[in-house]
Design an enzyme around this catalytic site. Structure first.
Site, mmCIF file in Angstrom:
data_model
loop_
_atom_site.group_PDB
_atom_site.id
_atom_site.type_symbol
_atom_site.label_atom_id
_atom_site.label_comp_id
_atom_site.label_asym_id
_atom_site.label_seq_id
_atom_site.Cartn_x
_atom_site.Cartn_y
_atom_site.Cartn_z
ATOM 1 N N SER A 147 0.780 -1.142 -0.084
ATOM 2 C CA SER A 147 0.073 0.031 -0.012
ATOM 3 C C SER A 147 0.732 1.188 -0.066
ATOM 4 O O SER A 147 1.967 0.974 0.483
ATOM 5 C CB SER A 147 -0.600 -0.146 1.194
ATOM 6 O OG SER A 147 -1.415 1.305 1.371
ATOM 7 N N TYR A 160 -2.355 -1.312 10.719
ATOM 8 C CA TYR A 160 -2.428 -1.637 9.331
ATOM 9 C C TYR A 160 -1.226 -0.895 8.766
ATOM 10 O O TYR A 160 -0.535 -1.624 7.922
ATOM 11 C CB TYR A 160 -3.726 -0.923 8.450
ATOM 12 C CG TYR A 160 -3.959 -0.986 7.014
ATOM 13 C CD1 TYR A 160 -4.247 -2.182 6.414
ATOM 14 C CD2 TYR A 160 -3.379 0.086 6.296
ATOM 15 C CE1 TYR A 160 -4.315 -2.364 5.072
ATOM 16 C CE2 TYR A 160 -3.599 -0.020 4.690
ATOM 17 C CZ TYR A 160 -3.945 -1.567 4.149
ATOM 18 O OH TYR A 160 -4.134 -1.462 2.842
#
Ligand SMILES: NC(=O)c1ccc[n+]([C@@H]2O[C@H](COP(=O)([O-])OP(=O)(O)OC[C@H]3O[C@@H](n4cnc5c(N)ncnc54)[C@H](O)[C@@H]3O)[C@@H](O)[C@H]2O)c1
Length: 259
Positions: A147, A160
């Site tokens: 990401s 995350y």
């Protein structure tokens, strides 16, 4: 059918493969000729539907239910690929979750869930796929769906970010370690992609506008736009890319101080 059969007869495992980016990766790899093991944890009917689509493209496919946070179940995925198709050429560590919780309010259980599904799975997915690739010879590709948040803080989603930061170093370190075996390890770092993980934002017009306005290309990515990057990295055009991340983020990392 598209004529690009760059991945003809290659065997790929895609984790979290029956929705969102994973689903698009399955279809793109299949379009390019690969046979696929679709890992999934929920919605067997979505997997069955996807299997039909892959068959229609002329490729072989099996769906295997496996929780990627469990090493024995990751091994089942590799074993299923070898049993059905004889080998593993491409491992896509895509499964992921988030809790949208900050450092102040993340529970131990939330922390462990995110780290196990996102990072532990990628670590052992890399290990087990690489062992098989070394055994069969000829190298391979391991593609970690990270990401922009492997590098870029997302306040309110701390675990995350940690997991994706860990995947960043996994990609770099395993890429160096496995290079002598011609196993290339690459991260793909999406920005905002229109998938189930982002339904809250997509269903709120004000939040969606704020997000679109922050992206230089002015919109979220379609899952297919990430899948094409993965297929490129799995194919003949990417024989010299390893131990790094390719970002596909519409320019957002260069333009926004964070969202
Ligand atoms: N959508 C985005 O904006 C975006 C941006 C950057 C990175 N990503 C990453 O892309 C990947 C795919 O996410 P997505 O956007 O397609 O969302 P998604 O929710 O559709 O996909 C996640 C998949 O992981 C599966 N999964 C969850 N826990 C699992 C487990 N224990 N075992 C096996 N599978 C499990 C889910 O069932 C689902 O199919 C994730 O790693 C995510 O972090 C997404």
């Amino acid at each position: 059918m598209e004529s690009n059969m760059n991945l003809k007869d290659k065997v790929a495992i895609v984790t979290g493969g029956n929705s969102g980016i994973g689903l698009a990766i399955v279809l793109e790899l299949a379009r390019q000729g690969a046979n696929i093991v679709i890992d999934y944890i929920a919605h067997p009917e979505a997997t069955e539907d996807l299997e039909k689509q892959v068959h229609a493209l002329g490729d072989k496919v099996i769906g295997v239910m496996a929780d990627v946070s469990r090493v024995d179940q990751l091994q089942n995925l590799v074993d299923a690929a070898v049993k059905e198709f004889g080998r593993v050429d491409i491992m896509v560590n895509n499964a992921g979750v988030e809790t949208r919780t900050s450092v102040l309010d993340t529970t131990e259980q939330q922390f462990e869930k995110v780290m196990n599904i996102n990072l532990k799975s990628a670590f052992f997915g890399t290990q087990l796929a690489a062992r098989q690739m070394i055994k069969q010879g000829g190298g391979g590709r391991i593609i970690n769906i990270t990401s922009v948040h492997e590098d870029w803080p997302m306040p309110g989603n701390t675990a995350y970010c940690l997991s994706k930061g860990g995947m960043r170093m996994l990609t770099r370190t395993a890429g160096v370690e496995l290079a002598p075996h011609n196993i290339l390890v690459v991260g793909v770092g999406p920005g905002a992609v229109a998938t189930p993980i982002n339904l809250v934002t997509m269903n709120d017009p004000a939040l969606l506008k704020k997000l679109d306005d922050a992206i230089p290309l002015g919109r979220m990515a379609k899952p297919e736009e990430i899948a094409k990057v993965v297929a490129f990295l799995a194919g003949d055009g990417a024989t010299y890319i390893t131990a790094t991340t390719i970002f596909a983020d519409g320019g957002i990392m260069q333009s926004s101080p964070g969202l």
